[in-house]
Design an enzyme around this catalytic site. Structure first.
Site, PDB file in Angstrom:
ATOM      1  N   CYS A 247       7.437   7.378   8.655  1.00  0.00           N
ATOM      2  CA  CYS A 247       6.649   8.131   7.724  1.00  0.00           C
ATOM      3  C   CYS A 247       7.311   8.905   6.693  1.00  0.00           C
ATOM      4  O   CYS A 247       7.609  10.039   6.796  1.00  0.00           O
ATOM      5  CB  CYS A 247       5.580   8.934   8.297  1.00  0.00           C
ATOM      6  SG  CYS A 247       4.205   9.381   7.303  1.00  0.00           S
TER       7      CYS A 247
ATOM      8  N   CYS B  10      -0.906   5.105   8.131  1.00  0.00           N
ATOM      9  CA  CYS B  10       0.017   6.258   7.709  1.00  0.00           C
ATOM     10  C   CYS B  10      -0.488   7.499   7.652  1.00  0.00           C
ATOM     11  O   CYS B  10      -0.968   8.065   6.577  1.00  0.00           O
ATOM     12  CB  CYS B  10       0.112   5.946   6.403  1.00  0.00           C
ATOM     13  SG  CYS B  10       1.775   6.853   5.654  1.00  0.00           S
TER      14      CYS B  10
ATOM     15  N   GLN C  45       0.863  -1.424  -0.099  1.00  0.00           N
ATOM     16  CA  GLN C  45       0.042   0.013  -0.061  1.00  0.00           C
ATOM     17  C   GLN C  45       0.987   1.227   0.046  1.00  0.00           C
ATOM     18  O   GLN C  45       0.204   2.318  -0.559  1.00  0.00           O
ATOM     19  CB  GLN C  45      -0.910  -0.028   1.246  1.00  0.00           C
ATOM     20  CG  GLN C  45      -1.919  -1.277   1.395  1.00  0.00           C
ATOM     21  CD  GLN C  45      -2.709  -1.389   2.605  1.00  0.00           C
ATOM     22  OE1 GLN C  45      -2.881  -0.568   3.154  1.00  0.00           O
ATOM     23  NE2 GLN C  45      -2.695  -2.603   3.084  1.00  0.00           N
TER      24      GLN C  45
ATOM     25  N   ALA D   9       3.632   0.193   7.570  1.00  0.00           N
ATOM     26  CA  ALA D   9       4.385  -0.899   7.608  1.00  0.00           C
ATOM     27  C   ALA D   9       6.010  -0.759   7.950  1.00  0.00           C
ATOM     28  O   ALA D   9       6.361  -2.070   8.486  1.00  0.00           O
ATOM     29  CB  ALA D   9       4.438  -1.172   5.830  1.00  0.00           C
TER      30      ALA D   9
ATOM     31  N   VAL E 260     -11.974 -14.643   8.202  1.00  0.00           N
ATOM     32  CA  VAL E 260     -12.333 -14.926   9.609  1.00  0.00           C
ATOM     33  C   VAL E 260     -13.522 -14.229   9.963  1.00  0.00           C
ATOM     34  O   VAL E 260     -13.642 -13.082   9.676  1.00  0.00           O
ATOM     35  CB  VAL E 260     -11.087 -14.287  10.517  1.00  0.00           C
ATOM     36  CG1 VAL E 260     -11.352 -14.642  11.800  1.00  0.00           C
ATOM     37  CG2 VAL E 260      -9.827 -14.966   9.962  1.00  0.00           C
TER      38      VAL E 260
HETATM   39  P1  FAD Z   1      -2.797  -4.891   6.090  1.00  0.00           P
HETATM   40  O1  FAD Z   1      -1.480  -5.104   5.190  1.00  0.00           O
HETATM   41  O2  FAD Z   1      -3.406  -4.080   5.516  1.00  0.00           O
HETATM   42  O3  FAD Z   1      -3.144  -6.518   5.978  1.00  0.00           O
HETATM   43  C1  FAD Z   1      -4.574  -6.690   6.363  1.00  0.00           C
HETATM   44  C2  FAD Z   1      -4.989  -8.201   5.791  1.00  0.00           C
HETATM   45  O4  FAD Z   1      -6.149  -8.682   6.471  1.00  0.00           O
HETATM   46  C3  FAD Z   1      -5.230  -8.065   4.456  1.00  0.00           C
HETATM   47  O5  FAD Z   1      -4.549  -8.679   3.460  1.00  0.00           O
HETATM   48  C4  FAD Z   1      -6.945  -8.222   4.271  1.00  0.00           C
HETATM   49  O6  FAD Z   1      -7.339  -8.845   3.192  1.00  0.00           O
HETATM   50  C5  FAD Z   1      -6.822  -9.052   5.660  1.00  0.00           C
HETATM   51  N1  FAD Z   1      -8.019  -9.247   6.247  1.00  0.00           N
HETATM   52  C6  FAD Z   1      -8.883  -8.290   6.460  1.00  0.00           C
HETATM   53  N2  FAD Z   1     -10.091  -8.889   7.054  1.00  0.00           N
HETATM   54  C7  FAD Z   1      -9.792 -10.197   7.144  1.00  0.00           C
HETATM   55  C8  FAD Z   1     -10.635 -11.273   7.632  1.00  0.00           C
HETATM   56  N3  FAD Z   1     -11.920 -11.007   8.373  1.00  0.00           N
HETATM   57  N4  FAD Z   1     -10.227 -12.500   7.531  1.00  0.00           N
HETATM   58  C9  FAD Z   1      -9.062 -12.746   6.857  1.00  0.00           C
HETATM   59  N5  FAD Z   1      -8.362 -11.718   6.557  1.00  0.00           N
HETATM   60  C10 FAD Z   1      -8.725 -10.494   6.571  1.00  0.00           C
HETATM   61  N6  FAD Z   1       3.455   2.309   5.668  1.00  0.00           N
HETATM   62  C11 FAD Z   1       4.677   2.787   5.762  1.00  0.00           C
HETATM   63  O7  FAD Z   1       5.455   2.093   6.460  1.00  0.00           O
HETATM   64  N7  FAD Z   1       5.232   3.747   4.797  1.00  0.00           N
HETATM   65  C12 FAD Z   1       4.362   4.413   4.113  1.00  0.00           C
HETATM   66  O8  FAD Z   1       4.823   5.335   3.247  1.00  0.00           O
HETATM   67  C13 FAD Z   1       2.866   4.019   4.076  1.00  0.00           C
HETATM   68  N8  FAD Z   1       1.983   4.737   2.986  1.00  0.00           N
HETATM   69  C14 FAD Z   1       0.818   4.316   3.075  1.00  0.00           C
HETATM   70  C15 FAD Z   1       0.096   4.828   2.116  1.00  0.00           C
HETATM   71  C16 FAD Z   1      -1.273   4.528   2.183  1.00  0.00           C
HETATM   72  C17 FAD Z   1      -2.215   5.380   0.847  1.00  0.00           C
HETATM   73  C18 FAD Z   1      -1.742   3.539   2.516  1.00  0.00           C
HETATM   74  C19 FAD Z   1      -3.247   2.957   2.487  1.00  0.00           C
HETATM   75  C20 FAD Z   1      -0.866   2.887   3.636  1.00  0.00           C
HETATM   76  C21 FAD Z   1       0.422   3.364   3.660  1.00  0.00           C
HETATM   77  N9  FAD Z   1       1.227   2.551   4.682  1.00  0.00           N
HETATM   78  C22 FAD Z   1       2.563   2.903   4.830  1.00  0.00           C
HETATM   79  C23 FAD Z   1       0.550   1.809   5.757  1.00  0.00           C
HETATM   80  C24 FAD Z   1       0.731   0.359   5.629  1.00  0.00           C
HETATM   81  O9  FAD Z   1       0.460   0.053   4.315  1.00  0.00           O
HETATM   82  C25 FAD Z   1       0.086  -0.487   6.591  1.00  0.00           C
HETATM   83  O10 FAD Z   1       0.452   0.171   7.940  1.00  0.00           O
HETATM   84  C26 FAD Z   1       0.375  -1.937   6.783  1.00  0.00           C
HETATM   85  O11 FAD Z   1       0.244  -2.329   5.534  1.00  0.00           O
HETATM   86  C27 FAD Z   1      -0.004  -2.574   7.881  1.00  0.00           C
HETATM   87  O12 FAD Z   1       0.097  -4.123   7.719  1.00  0.00           O
HETATM   88  P2  FAD Z   1      -1.006  -4.858   8.444  1.00  0.00           P
HETATM   89  O13 FAD Z   1      -0.514  -6.263   8.143  1.00  0.00           O
HETATM   90  O14 FAD Z   1      -1.270  -4.638   9.809  1.00  0.00           O
HETATM   91  O15 FAD Z   1      -2.481  -4.647   7.643  1.00  0.00           O
HETATM   92  C1  UQ1 Z   2      10.796   0.359   6.701  1.00  0.00           C
HETATM   93  O1  UQ1 Z   2      11.258  -0.381   7.375  1.00  0.00           O
HETATM   94  C2  UQ1 Z   2       9.503   0.276   5.870  1.00  0.00           C
HETATM   95  O2  UQ1 Z   2       9.011  -1.206   6.159  1.00  0.00           O
HETATM   96  C3  UQ1 Z   2       9.627  -2.131   4.938  1.00  0.00           C
HETATM   97  C4  UQ1 Z   2       8.820   1.219   5.249  1.00  0.00           C
HETATM   98  O3  UQ1 Z   2       7.567   0.663   4.826  1.00  0.00           O
HETATM   99  C5  UQ1 Z   2       7.384   0.866   3.592  1.00  0.00           C
HETATM  100  C6  UQ1 Z   2       9.316   2.475   5.197  1.00  0.00           C
HETATM  101  O4  UQ1 Z   2       8.616   3.325   4.733  1.00  0.00           O
HETATM  102  C7  UQ1 Z   2      10.470   2.813   6.045  1.00  0.00           C
HETATM  103  C8  UQ1 Z   2      10.848   4.161   5.968  1.00  0.00           C
HETATM  104  C9  UQ1 Z   2      11.202   1.888   6.899  1.00  0.00           C
HETATM  105  C10 UQ1 Z   2      12.322   2.263   7.521  1.00  0.00           C
HETATM  106  C11 UQ1 Z   2      13.548   1.912   6.849  1.00  0.00           C
HETATM  107  C12 UQ1 Z   2      14.550   2.679   6.677  1.00  0.00           C
HETATM  108  C13 UQ1 Z   2      15.852   1.878   6.006  1.00  0.00           C
HETATM  109  C14 UQ1 Z   2      15.098   3.940   7.498  1.00  0.00           C
END
Ligand code: FAD
Ligand code: UQ1
Length: 450
Positions: A379, A201, A83, A346, A118
């Protein structure tokens, strides 16, 4: 706390029922990696809920610990999404296709993929329920279900997305509409919103504003654009160092920020957005737009909210240092669905995965968890097509910077890291369980001083 024993009779009966309902599959089709709607077994040593960033990362780590055959992931989606790149997709700097891969390709080999949703958690019985009627039990449960988007809480959405001039980087179905709206922009208000809920994010709602401003400048439309950030919050960013840098940019680029403004309605046919003033309940303002970027309200997944693992607000109630559940010691949480009081990213998931790996290892040996999560999150604040301020901070909202230079400055190097290096790190290292965040690099660059 219930004893950690696998269920035997109930789940087997349901497994049979599941097979009957779906018909007999061709030989071999229940194999891993195609994904099975009826799992091969009804008990796993480690059961992972969700195949997103946290779920896949932890499954890869748990496979190394207990063997692939003892790990399963419950995840209905056919594709896995990176994402963080959607910010750049919405600005036309990356293709949407680069953000996803087939789920089958990221499930660690040998780990079973249960292709179901789930629908219930029963931690007192050490089991979960799926939408196709399966009850699956576990010895250890890792919950990684992410955060739920609630576009429907804004009147006029999601159907408003059928109209032009409106987009949202937060969903795979609307992110390309942002880029379309940017290209279609002629003259008027470009509005960017931030909802009155926790979000993932927290920088993303404003990153697209800076990118849009840069796009308007590049295409000669800047003088025709009135750029407005309407946020429900009372500040631009939660960490003073980066907030100060962003406010400087906002002033320099003539952007308007209105605080405590919450989007409650979109009249997409008339290109109007309605905001409520959070400081004056009942007071609303209607603003016409030529482009609208919506960050939707978000909240804990329904399935968690209604389960015993939830805290009062609905998040998985984990210890903020060990990630172990506060009441069920064989249950753990990671990522956006947890109560961890840090920014949901992430990058945070990466750091949490190393800690959780260590916590579970010790619990498996009947020892107490020792490693402590400091709330690390990051971020990359994209402020243009070749500029990023790399915010990194901890639970106390104190900067925790990796590199030996001031990350509060806009930098090309940090843009390259965000746009090109991070995806490589994510697909090849993090999802394979080999990236636990940059703490070791920070120590190296700072010669062990922090
Ligand atoms: P997710 O990766 O969202 O995974 C959740 C999973 O659970 C999904 O696959 C979904 O299908 C599944 N799921 C949901 N409900 C159920 C259910 N009932 N049963 C089974 N499965 C289910 N993070 C950064 O580090 N840097 C960034 O620059 C950044 N930019 C972002 C920009 C945008 C526009 C967005 C949307 C997100 C961004 N993020 C960023 C945030 C990052 O993508 C999330 O914080 C990260 O993916 C969280 O991981 P997670 O495993 O908690 O959730
Ligand atoms: C990071 O670890 C990470 O997860 C893979 C991101 O998500 C996409 C990030 O955006 C950033 C900045 C980090 C941190 C990593 C470094 C090398 C500063």
């Amino acid at each position: 706390m219930a004893p950690l024993v696998p269920l035997v009779s109930g789940p087997r009966t349901r497994l049979f029922a599941c097979l009957l309902r779906l018909g007999t599959p061709p030989a071999g089709s229940l194999q891993l990696h195609i994904g099975a709607q009826c799992p091969e077994k009804s008990y796993y040593e480690v059961l992972v809920l969700g195949g997103g960033s946290g779920g896949i990362t932890m499954a890869a780590r748990m496979k190394r610990k207990v063997g692939a055959e003892n790990v399963a992931i419950v995840e209905p989606s056919e594709r896995h999404y990176y994402q963080p790149i959607w910010t750049l997709v919405g600005a036309g700097a990356k293709q949407l296709s680069s953000s996803s891969r087939p789920m089958a390709s990221v499930i660690p080999s040998g780990v079973e993929w249960i292709r179901s949703r789930v629908v219930g958690l029963n931690p007192d019985k050490n089991s979960i329920l799926t939408d196709n009627g399966m009850e699956i039990s576990y010895k250890y449960l890792i919950i990684a279900l992410g955060i739920q988007l609630h576009y429907e809480k804004i009147k006029g959405l999601p159907e408003g997305f059928d109209h032009p001039k409106i987009g949202s980087n937060y969903s795979v179905t609307t992110v390309e509409k942002t880029w379309q709206a940017l290209q279609d922009f002629k003259e008027g208000n470009a509005i960017f919103t931030f909802p009155n809920t926790p979000v993932k994010c927290a920088g993303a709602p404003q990153k697209i504003m800076y990118l849009s401003e840069a796009y308007f400048r590049k295409t000669g439309k800047r003088s025709k654009a009135n750029i407005i950030f309407n946020t429900s919050l009372g500040a631009i960013f939660g960490v003073k160092k980066y907030a100060d840098a962003l406010l400087e940019i906002i002033k320099e680029r003539d952007l308007t920020v209105n605080y405590k403004q919450n989007l409650i309605e979109v009249r997409a046919d008339k290109q109007e957005a309605v905001f409520e003033n959070l400081d004056k309940p009942g007071e609303t303002q209607v603003i016409s737009y030529e482009m609208l970027h919506v960050t939707p309200p978000m909240g804990p997944p329904d399935v968690i909210k209604t389960s015993p693992v939830a805290d009062a607000a609905g998040w998985v109630d984990v210890d903020k240092e060990t990630l172990q559940h506060k009441r069920y010691p064989n249950v753990f949480g990671i990522g956006d669905c947890t109560s961890l009081p840090t920014s949901k990213t992430a990058a945070a998931v990466a750091a949490q995965s190393g800690i959780l790996d260590r916590t579970i290892s010790l619990i498996m040996k009947n020892q107490l968890p020792v490693k402590k999560y400091d709330g690390y999150t990051s971020c990359p604040l994209v402020t243009g097509y070749n500029r990023v301020i790399l915010a990194e901070f901890d639970y106390n909202a104190q900067p925790l910077e990796t590199f030996p230079f001031n990350q509060g400055k806009e930098r090309l190097s940090m843009y390259i890291m965000k746009a090109d290096f991070m995806p490589l790190l994510y697909w090849n290292m993090m999802l394979r369980g080999y990236w636990g965040g940059p703490a070791f690099l920070r120590k190296l660059f700072h010669l062990g001083m922090s």
